[in-house]
Enzyme design. Structure first.
Site, PDB file in Angstrom:
ATOM      1  N   GLU A  34       6.893  -5.403  -2.144  1.00  0.00           N
ATOM      2  CA  GLU A  34       6.026  -6.431  -1.577  1.00  0.00           C
ATOM      3  C   GLU A  34       5.548  -6.148   0.114  1.00  0.00           C
ATOM      4  OE1 GLU A  34       3.453  -7.793  -3.226  1.00  0.00           O
ATOM      5  OE2 GLU A  34       4.896  -8.477  -4.180  1.00  0.00           O
ATOM      6  N   HIS A  35       4.542  -6.198   0.507  1.00  0.00           N
ATOM      7  CA  HIS A  35       4.122  -5.770   1.991  1.00  0.00           C
ATOM      8  C   HIS A  35       4.638  -4.553   2.283  1.00  0.00           C
ATOM      9  CE1 HIS A  35       2.471  -9.599   2.985  1.00  0.00           C
ATOM     10  NE2 HIS A  35       3.241 -10.295   2.301  1.00  0.00           N
ATOM     11  N   THR A  36       4.822  -3.444   1.323  1.00  0.00           N
ATOM     12  CA  THR A  36       5.161  -2.243   1.671  1.00  0.00           C
ATOM     13  C   THR A  36       3.804  -1.288   1.695  1.00  0.00           C
ATOM     14  OG1 THR A  36       5.686  -1.848  -0.528  1.00  0.00           O
ATOM     15  CG2 THR A  36       7.517  -2.183   0.591  1.00  0.00           C
ATOM     16  N   GLY A 122      -7.103 -16.711  -5.925  1.00  0.00           N
ATOM     17  CA  GLY A 122      -6.301 -17.200  -4.903  1.00  0.00           C
ATOM     18  C   GLY A 122      -4.993 -17.361  -5.235  1.00  0.00           C
ATOM     19  N   ASP A 172      -3.995  -3.034  -4.817  1.00  0.00           N
ATOM     20  CA  ASP A 172      -4.532  -3.807  -5.792  1.00  0.00           C
ATOM     21  C   ASP A 172      -5.619  -3.116  -6.542  1.00  0.00           C
ATOM     22  OD1 ASP A 172      -2.912  -5.686  -4.731  1.00  0.00           O
ATOM     23  OD2 ASP A 172      -4.632  -6.936  -3.613  1.00  0.00           O
TER      24      ASP A 172
END
Length: 390
Positions: A34-36, A122, A172
């Site tokens: 995540e956030h990589t 969301g 994504d």
């Protein structure tokens, strides 16, 4: 849902002898990493078995009519004048794809398109990438543009970055465009090198739990974290010949972390660098059929996102804490950008009902409203769907 979008197209825009074609694009969940992605690192997403359908029918003029079964808003666009319009809300995502296709020199006429899906918006499950990709695949196929899939993925990311204005990485769009049933994708974000890893989850289920906290990626702290990572990298570059944080090993970081004078920036970098290693360790665990080790790495990932990257919040933390109290849960972590959204958990099949009951009850008591739990499978990537009329 698939027949509903076909019928809605005829209801909204009338019947004709022109062919209506049907396309599908899944949602995705990132199992770990995540956030990589915007730091050049590894991610490990899979396509889900729910997503977005789109029915499309060609026109002779340059008008595009868009509607969705999930929103009341209908939009009409002239292909000679596509621009971002805040009032167009969800339709800016498919509009962005059309704009980027035009910028790349592709030509196509107008069309009618109706979307319908079951991805919670969301929640961090890529409803936006799904609608972009289903639009891109549909237009590519219907107008014979002959764009290969990787380039479609890149076009969709550009649409979200430059047209919608969300600074997302490529994960994504890649996951929804390139997904494969029964597999997750090990993706190196900066080079787009990828491999499919079989998800042998016999006896286990993937559960996605939505906090149901209202949030939007655009106004979250996503861009702030991105900029913090860039600042941390600037300091490390003084001693290390690296292009991005993910090129820094854990050992090298320990050696050179004091070059980053700010404790907050140091924590942000530590998360990215350790998370990158966790992804590779997680793939090895799966290849070794060690689901327990995989689960432990998911938990470590969540702790790092909570303590070092500070993107979880009480809702996500509560979901993970409550999940991990249950015997049948091998791993649980936040997934997506954070600040709300969802957790992903690996749960023994015989513990799924207990998970839904206990986690829902305890979360509702602590937070004041209920979460939503989805039991999901690993689905195919985007493509055309055959359909039979009712």
């Amino acid at each position: 849902m698939e027949i509903a979008v076909v019928e809605a197209l005829e209801k909204f825009y009338g019947k004709s002898d022109r062919e209506i074609r049907l396309f599908y694009s899944p949602g995705r969940v990132n199992l770990i990493g995540e956030h990589t992605d915007y730091n050049g690192g590894y991610v490990f997403p899979c396509a889900l078995d729910f997503g977005t359908y789109a029915a499309i029918r060609k026109r002779d003029d340059k008008k595009v009519f868009m509607a969705s079964l999930n929103f009341d808003l209908k939009v009409e666009v002239d292909l000679d004048s596509i621009f971002y319009d805040k009032e167009h809300d969800w339709a800016n995502y498919p509009k962005g794809v059309l704009k980027i296709l035009q910028e790349e020199g592709y030509e196509f006429s107008g069309f009618e398109i109706v979307f319908g899906g079951n991805i919670p918006v969301g929640a961090g499950l890529s409803s936006s990438a799904s609608i972009e990709m289903v639009t891109a695949v549909a237009v590519n196929e219907v107008f014979n543009l002959n764009i290969d899939r990787i380039n479609l993925v890149k076009l969709c990311q550009r649409a979200e970055n430059t047209f919608v204005g969300v600074n997302c990485g490529i994960m994504d769009q890649f996951a929804v465009g390139m997904g494969k049933k029964g597999h997750a994708i090990l993706l190196k974000s900066d080079t787009l090198e990828y491999s499919y890893v079989p998800l042998n989850l016999e006896g286990y289920k993937i559960l996605i739990t939505n906090t149901n906290k209202k949030r939007g990626l655009l106004d979250s702290k996503y861009n702030e974290r991105r900029s913090e990572c860039e600042k941390a990298l600037t300091y490390l570059k003084k001693a290390l010949p690296v292009k991005n944080l993910s090129e820094v090993t854990v050992e090298r970081f320990e050696e050179y972390k004091d070059l980053i004078p700010d404790e907050v920036l140091r924590k942000r970098a530590r998360h990215v660098i350790t998370e990158n290693k966790r992804v590779l360790d997680a793939v090895k665990a799966l290849n070794d059929n060690d689901i327990v080790k995989f689960g432990k790495l998911m938990i470590e990932s969540h702790n790092s996102l909570r303590n070092d990257f500070e993107v979880t919040g009480k809702e996500l933390d509560t979901l993970v804490e409550e999940a991990l109290k249950l015997k049948g849960v091998v791993g649980s972590r936040m997934t997506g950008a954070g600040f709300g959204g969802c957790t992903v958990s690996i749960v023994k099949e015989d513990a799924v009902e207990e998970f839904i009951e206990v986690v829902t009850r305890n979360y509702t008591q602590k937070i004041g409203y209920a979460p939503t739990v989805y039991v999901t499978g690993v689905g195919e990537g985007a493509g055309e769907v055959e359909y039979l009329r009712r």
